[in-house]
Design a protein around this motif. Structure first.
Motif, PDB file in Angstrom:
ATOM      1  N   LYS A 117     -13.664  -8.857  10.610  1.00 34.17           N
ATOM      2  CA  LYS A 117     -13.448  -9.584  11.874  1.00 34.17           C
ATOM      3  C   LYS A 117     -14.385 -10.783  11.992  1.00 34.17           C
ATOM      4  N   LEU A 118     -15.626 -10.633  11.551  1.00 30.33           N
ATOM      5  CA  LEU A 118     -16.591 -11.725  11.643  1.00 30.33           C
ATOM      6  C   LEU A 118     -16.304 -12.825  10.620  1.00 30.33           C
ATOM      7  N   ASP A 119     -15.696 -12.452   9.510  1.00 27.80           N
ATOM      8  CA  ASP A 119     -15.473 -13.409   8.416  1.00 27.80           C
ATOM      9  C   ASP A 119     -14.271 -14.316   8.656  1.00 27.80           C
ATOM     10  N   SER A 120     -13.214 -13.781   9.253  1.00 27.40           N
ATOM     11  CA  SER A 120     -12.002 -14.590   9.467  1.00 27.40           C
ATOM     12  C   SER A 120     -11.160 -13.984  10.578  1.00 27.40           C
ATOM     13  N   PRO A 121     -10.443 -14.816  11.321  1.00 25.74           N
ATOM     14  CA  PRO A 121      -9.603 -14.297  12.404  1.00 25.74           C
ATOM     15  C   PRO A 121      -8.420 -13.513  11.861  1.00 25.74           C
ATOM     16  N   GLY A 122      -8.046 -12.475  12.593  1.00 24.85           N
ATOM     17  CA  GLY A 122      -6.886 -11.693  12.192  1.00 24.85           C
ATOM     18  C   GLY A 122      -7.162 -10.202  12.247  1.00 24.85           C
ATOM     19  N   PRO A 123      -6.167  -9.391  11.926  1.00 29.43           N
ATOM     20  CA  PRO A 123      -6.315  -7.934  11.988  1.00 29.43           C
ATOM     21  C   PRO A 123      -7.205  -7.402  10.872  1.00 29.43           C
ATOM     22  N   VAL A 124      -7.712  -6.203  11.066  1.00 30.61           N
ATOM     23  CA  VAL A 124      -8.552  -5.548  10.057  1.00 30.61           C
ATOM     24  C   VAL A 124      -7.688  -5.017   8.914  1.00 30.61           C
ATOM     25  N   PHE A 125      -6.549  -4.441   9.274  1.00 34.70           N
ATOM     26  CA  PHE A 125      -5.677  -3.822   8.277  1.00 34.70           C
ATOM     27  C   PHE A 125      -4.505  -4.737   7.935  1.00 34.70           C
ATOM     28  N   PHE A 126      -3.969  -4.516   6.748  1.00 31.98           N
ATOM     29  CA  PHE A 126      -2.846  -5.303   6.255  1.00 31.98           C
ATOM     30  C   PHE A 126      -1.793  -4.340   5.708  1.00 31.98           C
ATOM     31  N   LYS A 127      -0.560  -4.485   6.176  1.00 35.68           N
ATOM     32  CA  LYS A 127       0.538  -3.644   5.695  1.00 35.68           C
ATOM     33  C   LYS A 127       1.519  -4.494   4.901  1.00 35.68           C
ATOM     34  N   GLN A 128       2.007  -3.931   3.811  1.00 37.88           N
ATOM     35  CA  GLN A 128       2.942  -4.666   2.968  1.00 37.88           C
ATOM     36  C   GLN A 128       3.953  -3.690   2.366  1.00 37.88           C
ATOM     37  N   MET A 129       5.233  -4.080   2.372  1.00 38.53           N
ATOM     38  CA  MET A 129       6.269  -3.235   1.804  1.00 38.53           C
ATOM     39  C   MET A 129       6.120  -3.153   0.294  1.00 38.53           C
ATOM     40  N   ARG A 130       6.177  -1.948  -0.240  1.00 37.86           N
ATOM     41  CA  ARG A 130       6.065  -1.731  -1.681  1.00 37.86           C
ATOM     42  C   ARG A 130       7.156  -0.774  -2.170  1.00 37.86           C
ATOM     43  N   ILE A 131       7.422  -0.840  -3.470  1.00 34.55           N
ATOM     44  CA  ILE A 131       8.383   0.050  -4.108  1.00 34.55           C
ATOM     45  C   ILE A 131       7.688   1.359  -4.440  1.00 34.55           C
ATOM     46  N   GLY A 132       8.312   2.466  -4.054  1.00 38.07           N
ATOM     47  CA  GLY A 132       7.736   3.772  -4.312  1.00 38.07           C
ATOM     48  C   GLY A 132       8.402   4.488  -5.473  1.00 38.07           C
ATOM     49  N   ARG A 133       8.529   5.786  -5.335  1.00 38.87           N
ATOM     50  CA  ARG A 133       9.071   6.622  -6.414  1.00 38.87           C
ATOM     51  C   ARG A 133      10.550   6.348  -6.628  1.00 38.87           C
ATOM     52  N   SER A 134      10.971   6.334  -7.894  1.00 36.80           N
ATOM     53  CA  SER A 134      12.383   6.172  -8.236  1.00 36.80           C
ATOM     54  C   SER A 134      13.019   7.551  -8.400  1.00 36.80           C
ATOM     55  N   LEU A 135      14.133   7.766  -7.713  1.00 37.72           N
ATOM     56  CA  LEU A 135      14.877   9.016  -7.793  1.00 37.72           C
ATOM     57  C   LEU A 135      16.234   8.746  -8.455  1.00 37.72           C
ATOM     58  N   PRO A 136      16.966   9.783  -8.855  1.00 35.68           N
ATOM     59  CA  PRO A 136      18.247   9.553  -9.531  1.00 35.68           C
ATOM     60  C   PRO A 136      19.242   8.733  -8.720  1.00 35.68           C
ATOM     61  N   ASP A 137      19.219   8.866  -7.386  1.00 40.36           N
ATOM     62  CA  ASP A 137      20.217   8.188  -6.565  1.00 40.36           C
ATOM     63  C   ASP A 137      19.664   7.035  -5.729  1.00 40.36           C
ATOM     64  N   ARG A 138      18.346   6.838  -5.740  1.00 38.28           N
ATOM     65  CA  ARG A 138      17.774   5.764  -4.921  1.00 38.28           C
ATOM     66  C   ARG A 138      16.324   5.522  -5.303  1.00 38.28           C
ATOM     67  N   THR A 139      15.804   4.398  -4.835  1.00 36.37           N
ATOM     68  CA  THR A 139      14.384   4.077  -5.000  1.00 36.37           C
ATOM     69  C   THR A 139      13.747   4.011  -3.626  1.00 36.37           C
ATOM     70  N   LEU A 140      12.674   4.738  -3.432  1.00 36.72           N
ATOM     71  CA  LEU A 140      12.012   4.796  -2.135  1.00 36.72           C
ATOM     72  C   LEU A 140      11.131   3.565  -1.917  1.00 36.72           C
ATOM     73  N   MET A 141      10.953   3.208  -0.662  1.00 39.32           N
ATOM     74  CA  MET A 141      10.071   2.111  -0.286  1.00 39.32           C
ATOM     75  C   MET A 141       9.138   2.596   0.817  1.00 39.32           C
TER      76      MET A 141
END
Length: 210
Positions: A39-63
């Motif tokens: 917070k002291l170093d730069s304006p903005g939130p403390v945490f950052f969320k980003q969509m990522r690709i998860g485990r691959s399954l036979p019928d779909r890929t999780l995100m």
């Protein structure tokens, strides 16, 4: 998950929950210090969320939404879109550079592990914006997460570090497949995970992250 021994899979999930819980307890005193520094170093939130690709399954890929401490200026990709990080990336803040070098920016991912989105050890979770081009350019790229959750750390991460171009990802795929193969045997998996854990600690204490 035919390439993963059932007992190994069960023990791996159990160890994930145990290590993530211990990790949260150990790093709990650091959280307010890191949050204040961000917070002291730069304006903005403390945490950052980003969509990522998860485990691959036979019928779909999780995100899933991966959680990290913010290490870049806000809206870093608002103009450029998804781009590779570079070694002297101007978007990275001063505190963010320290957090990346010590891998402390990844502490919030313990929550992702407890939620079942990630493992402590596994392939790097890729961004959807890069995924299709990587799958087209690199043979067997998608297979690296078949039945296997991406990890906070992994064999490829400790051997090579952050990706800065497609060639970095290409060389990492071999490490990811080597890790998957180790899970076909309980003994090989334990040996591999212990090596990765100690290698990760070495990266953190020597500041070799990027």
């Amino acid at each position: 998950m035919t390439h993963i021994h059932p007992l190994t899979a069960m023990l791996k999930r159990g160890s994930d929950i145990l290590m993530a819980s211990i990790g949260i307890l150990i790093t709990l005193p650091l959280l307010p210090i890191i949050a204040l520094a961000i917070k002291l170093d730069s304006p903005g939130p403390v945490f950052f969320k980003q969509m990522r690709i998860g485990r691959s399954l036979p019928d779909r890929t999780l995100m899933f939404n991966m959680i990290k401490f913010r290490t870049m200026v806000c809206n870093a990709e608002s103009v450029t879109g998804a781009v590779w990080a570079s070694k002297q990336d101007p978007r990275i803040t001063r505190v963010g550079r320290f957090l990346r070098k010590t891998r402390l920016d990844e502490i919030p991912q313990f929550i992702n592990v407890l939620m079942g989105d990630m493992s402590m050890i596994g392939p790097r979770p890729e961004r959807p914006g890069f995924y299709q081009s990587l799958e087209d350019a690199i043979p067997f790229f998608a297979d690296r997460t078949y039945g296997l959750m991406p990890g906070i750390t992994g064999l490829a991460q400790v051997k090579q570090g952050y990706d800065t171009c497609i060639n970095d990802v290409r060389s990492k795929v071999g490490y990811d497949h080597a890790y998957c193969l180790s899970m076909s045997s309980l003994k090989a998996w334990v040996k591999m995970d212990l090596y990765i854990i100690f290698a990760t600690l070495s990266v953190m204490f020597n500041g070799r992250g990027q």
